[in-house]
Design a protein around this motif. Structure first.
Motif, PDB file in Angstrom:
ATOM      1  N   ARG A   4     -41.901 -43.580  -9.321  1.00 23.20           N
ATOM      2  CA  ARG A   4     -41.515 -42.617  -9.987  1.00 23.20           C
ATOM      3  C   ARG A   4     -40.706 -41.161 -10.291  1.00 23.20           C
ATOM      4  NH1 ARG A   4     -45.969 -41.862 -12.931  1.00 23.20           N
ATOM      5  NH2 ARG A   4     -45.534 -39.542 -14.627  1.00 23.20           N
ATOM      6  N   GLY A   5     -39.304 -40.858 -10.405  1.00 26.70           N
ATOM      7  CA  GLY A   5     -38.815 -39.798 -10.159  1.00 26.70           C
ATOM      8  C   GLY A   5     -39.213 -39.241 -10.741  1.00 26.70           C
ATOM      9  N   VAL A   6     -39.010 -37.988 -11.143  1.00 21.88           N
ATOM     10  CA  VAL A   6     -38.819 -37.197 -12.500  1.00 21.88           C
ATOM     11  C   VAL A   6     -38.376 -35.949 -12.266  1.00 21.88           C
ATOM     12  CG1 VAL A   6     -40.442 -35.096 -13.491  1.00 21.88           C
ATOM     13  CG2 VAL A   6     -41.688 -36.839 -12.252  1.00 21.88           C
ATOM     14  N   GLY A   7     -36.843 -35.677 -13.096  1.00 21.61           N
ATOM     15  CA  GLY A   7     -35.910 -34.500 -12.815  1.00 21.61           C
ATOM     16  C   GLY A   7     -36.140 -32.915 -12.879  1.00 21.61           C
ATOM     17  N   VAL A   8     -36.051 -32.373 -12.090  1.00 17.63           N
ATOM     18  CA  VAL A   8     -36.288 -30.708 -12.530  1.00 17.63           C
ATOM     19  C   VAL A   8     -35.438 -30.023 -11.841  1.00 17.63           C
ATOM     20  CG1 VAL A   8     -38.909 -31.008 -11.791  1.00 17.63           C
ATOM     21  CG2 VAL A   8     -37.203 -30.518 -10.424  1.00 17.63           C
ATOM     22  N   PRO A   9     -35.164 -28.856 -13.045  1.00 22.21           N
ATOM     23  CA  PRO A   9     -35.585 -28.536 -13.786  1.00 22.21           C
ATOM     24  C   PRO A   9     -35.127 -29.274 -15.280  1.00 22.21           C
ATOM     25  CG  PRO A   9     -33.622 -26.682 -13.276  1.00 22.21           C
ATOM     26  CD  PRO A   9     -33.809 -27.792 -12.155  1.00 22.21           C
ATOM     27  N   ASP A  10     -36.062 -29.048 -16.405  1.00 20.22           N
ATOM     28  CA  ASP A  10     -35.213 -29.190 -17.507  1.00 20.22           C
ATOM     29  C   ASP A  10     -34.879 -28.782 -18.661  1.00 20.22           C
ATOM     30  OD1 ASP A  10     -37.638 -27.857 -17.620  1.00 20.22           O
ATOM     31  OD2 ASP A  10     -37.944 -28.914 -20.152  1.00 20.22           O
ATOM     32  N   VAL A  11     -34.197 -27.309 -17.728  1.00 20.36           N
ATOM     33  CA  VAL A  11     -33.665 -26.454 -18.674  1.00 20.36           C
ATOM     34  C   VAL A  11     -33.340 -25.622 -17.208  1.00 20.36           C
ATOM     35  CG1 VAL A  11     -34.163 -26.228 -21.094  1.00 20.36           C
ATOM     36  CG2 VAL A  11     -35.342 -24.767 -19.334  1.00 20.36           C
ATOM     37  N   VAL A  12     -31.956 -24.949 -17.591  1.00 18.78           N
ATOM     38  CA  VAL A  12     -31.362 -23.830 -16.437  1.00 18.78           C
ATOM     39  C   VAL A  12     -32.514 -22.641 -16.580  1.00 18.78           C
ATOM     40  CG1 VAL A  12     -30.289 -23.430 -15.368  1.00 18.78           C
ATOM     41  CG2 VAL A  12     -29.696 -24.962 -16.561  1.00 18.78           C
ATOM     42  N   PRO A  13     -33.487 -22.332 -15.883  1.00 18.15           N
ATOM     43  CA  PRO A  13     -33.811 -20.662 -16.358  1.00 18.15           C
ATOM     44  C   PRO A  13     -33.660 -19.381 -16.855  1.00 18.15           C
ATOM     45  CG  PRO A  13     -35.202 -22.023 -14.189  1.00 18.15           C
ATOM     46  CD  PRO A  13     -33.749 -22.986 -14.769  1.00 18.15           C
ATOM     47  N   SER A  14     -32.202 -19.560 -16.086  1.00 20.96           N
ATOM     48  CA  SER A  14     -31.367 -18.336 -16.435  1.00 20.96           C
ATOM     49  C   SER A  14     -30.725 -18.271 -17.603  1.00 20.96           C
ATOM     50  CB  SER A  14     -30.249 -18.394 -14.591  1.00 20.96           C
ATOM     51  OG  SER A  14     -29.528 -19.436 -15.088  1.00 20.96           O
ATOM     52  N   SER A  15     -30.712 -19.436 -17.919  1.00 24.57           N
ATOM     53  CA  SER A  15     -30.246 -19.378 -19.028  1.00 24.57           C
ATOM     54  C   SER A  15     -30.720 -18.854 -20.637  1.00 24.57           C
ATOM     55  CB  SER A  15     -29.329 -20.827 -19.749  1.00 24.57           C
ATOM     56  OG  SER A  15     -30.509 -22.077 -19.680  1.00 24.57           O
ATOM     57  N   MET A  16     -32.111 -18.883 -20.297  1.00 22.60           N
ATOM     58  CA  MET A  16     -33.151 -18.617 -21.231  1.00 22.60           C
ATOM     59  C   MET A  16     -33.656 -17.436 -21.451  1.00 22.60           C
ATOM     60  SD  MET A  16     -36.520 -22.190 -20.396  1.00 22.60           S
ATOM     61  CE  MET A  16     -37.136 -21.094 -21.841  1.00 22.60           C
ATOM     62  N   VAL A  17     -33.470 -16.616 -19.794  1.00 22.45           N
ATOM     63  CA  VAL A  17     -34.024 -15.372 -19.697  1.00 22.45           C
ATOM     64  C   VAL A  17     -32.785 -13.931 -20.344  1.00 22.45           C
ATOM     65  CG1 VAL A  17     -35.482 -13.234 -18.216  1.00 22.45           C
ATOM     66  CG2 VAL A  17     -35.792 -15.842 -18.011  1.00 22.45           C
ATOM     67  N   PRO A  18     -32.693 -12.999 -20.831  1.00 24.95           N
ATOM     68  CA  PRO A  18     -31.659 -12.085 -20.823  1.00 24.95           C
ATOM     69  C   PRO A  18     -32.076 -10.854 -19.438  1.00 24.95           C
ATOM     70  CG  PRO A  18     -33.302 -12.237 -22.991  1.00 24.95           C
ATOM     71  CD  PRO A  18     -34.318 -13.178 -21.979  1.00 24.95           C
ATOM     72  N   PRO A  19     -30.887 -10.545 -19.683  1.00 30.45           N
ATOM     73  CA  PRO A  19     -30.719  -9.435 -18.451  1.00 30.45           C
ATOM     74  C   PRO A  19     -32.334  -8.333 -18.044  1.00 30.45           C
ATOM     75  CG  PRO A  19     -28.654 -10.222 -19.304  1.00 30.45           C
ATOM     76  CD  PRO A  19     -29.935 -11.024 -20.398  1.00 30.45           C
ATOM     77  N   GLY A  20     -32.917  -8.370 -17.075  1.00 29.70           N
ATOM     78  CA  GLY A  20     -33.400  -7.467 -16.914  1.00 29.70           C
ATOM     79  C   GLY A  20     -35.120  -7.708 -18.124  1.00 29.70           C
ATOM     80  N   MET A  21     -35.325  -8.437 -18.414  1.00 29.89           N
ATOM     81  CA  MET A  21     -36.216  -8.977 -18.686  1.00 29.89           C
ATOM     82  C   MET A  21     -37.678 -10.202 -18.223  1.00 29.89           C
ATOM     83  SD  MET A  21     -35.780  -7.740 -22.034  1.00 29.89           S
ATOM     84  CE  MET A  21     -37.126  -8.618 -23.608  1.00 29.89           C
ATOM     85  N   LEU A  22     -37.265  -9.621 -17.268  1.00 34.10           N
ATOM     86  CA  LEU A  22     -38.272 -10.756 -15.873  1.00 34.10           C
ATOM     87  C   LEU A  22     -38.427 -10.407 -14.827  1.00 34.10           C
ATOM     88  CD1 LEU A  22     -40.014 -12.994 -14.856  1.00 34.10           C
ATOM     89  CD2 LEU A  22     -38.514 -14.687 -15.460  1.00 34.10           C
ATOM     90  N   SER A  23     -39.157 -10.350 -14.074  1.00 33.32           N
ATOM     91  CA  SER A  23     -39.300  -9.995 -12.854  1.00 33.32           C
ATOM     92  C   SER A  23     -41.098 -10.286 -12.263  1.00 33.32           C
ATOM     93  CB  SER A  23     -40.017  -8.760 -12.023  1.00 33.32           C
ATOM     94  OG  SER A  23     -40.403  -7.383 -13.224  1.00 33.32           O
ATOM     95  N   MET A  24     -40.761 -10.595 -10.723  1.00 34.83           N
ATOM     96  CA  MET A  24     -42.079 -11.227 -10.602  1.00 34.83           C
ATOM     97  C   MET A  24     -42.229 -10.148  -9.052  1.00 34.83           C
ATOM     98  SD  MET A  24     -43.017 -14.330 -11.526  1.00 34.83           S
ATOM     99  CE  MET A  24     -43.051 -15.455 -10.620  1.00 34.83           C
ATOM    100  N   CYS A  25     -44.107 -10.155  -9.393  1.00 35.52           N
ATOM    101  CA  CYS A  25     -44.408  -9.144  -7.972  1.00 35.52           C
ATOM    102  C   CYS A  25     -45.311 -10.113  -7.000  1.00 35.52           C
ATOM    103  CB  CYS A  25     -44.837  -8.283  -8.606  1.00 35.52           C
ATOM    104  SG  CYS A  25     -45.845  -7.100  -7.461  1.00 35.52           S
ATOM    105  N   ALA A  26     -44.797 -10.168  -5.891  1.00 35.30           N
ATOM    106  CA  ALA A  26     -45.936 -10.721  -5.271  1.00 35.30           C
ATOM    107  C   ALA A  26     -46.913 -10.236  -4.971  1.00 35.30           C
ATOM    108  CB  ALA A  26     -45.412 -11.197  -3.864  1.00 35.30           C
TER     109      ALA A  26
END
Length: 400
Positions: free
Chosen positions: A272-294
């Protein structure tokens, strides 16, 4: 006062990807020049990332070997048994189509990575993007591996498949129940801890072992300033693509279970196929509220400038990735501000327990961890044990 939420009991395992920025995946040197290159940390990191890019490119080829094995075993049956299972050749053909669909998703992700140079202005800060020299060196090394006919290692091939399964957990509607069992509990507890927050800025939350980034997004969407930390380039590249380069819900269809031949109710379930993403991530995150560190959690956050910089640390299925859990506890305690919270959910399935003798693995019980944490200055506020699944597996694990 700082608080610890101890890990739960568990019934069975969960996988994690253990590659890392700067980890060495090259072959043994056979010349002075190659030895010099391997001793150069920049070259080693380029080769490490290059092998991951190579594994992603080779996904369909590696999986073709598995489908060919199915067909070989089918032909080995007697004529009578082949007649009973006459639908299996059609299943193999459908599996090949599903694999090609997966490869299309991976190809889009790789094209995005190759095109990221000089285009780092938009999206999540640090969201999986890498410096241009590292990216160019990695791409060149992946090209070299292809040109020389290198074969993808079974371990790297399995990590690509693992990423596809994790996409369901983090970014598909099908994973909503698992996310609620795990991420939902953690976010709700975070809200409770800061229900009386009156600071001029939102509480800062560190999320080690961020994986594909969904928990980070949920924390940011709840009004916290979230910083995810991830060790694996397999995860970082995919997270960057999902966070910064999706424009509509279910933009991509993947077939994450096509490789799974055990415990299938039906062939349709497997294919079976699965659709991704279920939501658009950028629509959930207010500007400046998320960062990633490798980078490695201990190396990155044990630096002096990281001391006392977070109001909370949230860990999910993470602490059992430690070679030495006491290092994790020390770093978590150090990065927390006075009165900060550590909120955790996950099992104690120590990832390095079956490693080599020369590979450190300190495997502690829950009680040992709690006692060590208290000696380091944590105070236990709350604990509970819950059921939570990990990519379709039921795992008894919840503590907060």
């Amino acid at each position: 006062m700082k608080s610890i939420n101890p890990p739960p009991s568990h019934t069975h395992g969960h996988d994690h990807v253990h590659d890392a920025p700067g980890s060495r995946h090259g072959q043994p040197s056979c010349s002075h020049k190659q030895q010099q290159e391997e001793e150069d940390p920049d070259v080693a990191e380029q080769q490490a990332l290059g092998r991951i890019l190579f594994a992603l490119r080779q996904y369909a080829n590696c999986t073709e070997q598995e489908i060919t094995r199915w067909e070989h075993n089918y032909r080995a049956l007697s004529a009578r048994h082949r007649a009973i299972l006459s639908h299996l050749p059609a299943k193999a053909a459908a599996a090949r189509r599903a694999v090609q669909q997966n490869q299309l998703f991976i190809k889009a992700m790789l094209l995005n990575f190759a095109g990221q140079m000089d285009d780092d202005e938009d999206g999540i800060p640090g969201g999986g993007s890498v410096p241009d020299d590292l990216a160019l060196g990695a791409l060149a090394y992946a090209d070299h591996l292809e040109a020389t006919g290198e074969r993808c290692s079974p371990g790297d091939a399995e990590k690509v498949r693992y990423v596809l399964k994790n996409l369901v957990r983090d970014w598909a509607a099908e994973g909503a129940t698992e996310r609620q069992q795990c991420f939902g509990r953690l976010v709700n507890q975070l809200k409770l801890c800061f229900s009386k927050w009156s600071g001029p800025t939102p509480p800062r939350v560190l999320l080690p072992g961020a994986g594909l980034g969904r928990l980070c997004v949920e924390v940011a969407a709840a009004g916290f300033e979230a910083q995810g930390n991830e060790f694996s380039y397999f995860m970082l590249l995919t997270a960057a693509f999902m966070l910064n380069n999706t424009s509509c819900a279910e933009q991509w269809t993947i077939h994450p279970w096509v490789h799974i031949t055990c415990n299938n109710v039906s062939n349709e379930d497997q294919l079976r196929g699965v659709g991704v993403p279920d939501v658009v991530p950028s629509s959930m995150v207010p500007p400046g509220m998320l960062s990633m560190c490798a980078g490695d959690f201990v190396e990155v956050y044990s630096r002096p400038d990281m001391a006392g910089t977070f109001d909370a640390v949230v860990t999910s299925f993470f602490i059992d990735t430690a070679h030495n859990i006491l290092e994790y506890l020390e770093v978590i305690h150090a990065v927390l501000k006075p009165g900060g919270y550590w909120i955790h959910l996950g099992p104690l399935l120590w990832h390095w327990a079956e490693g080599q003798w020369d590979e450190l693995s300190v495997e502690l019980s829950l009680v040992d961890i709690q006692q060590a944490a208290q000696l380091m200055g944590f105070k236990m506020l709350q604990q509970e044990f819950v059921d939570a699944a990990y990519i379709g597996e039921l795992t008894v694990c919840h503590w907060v």
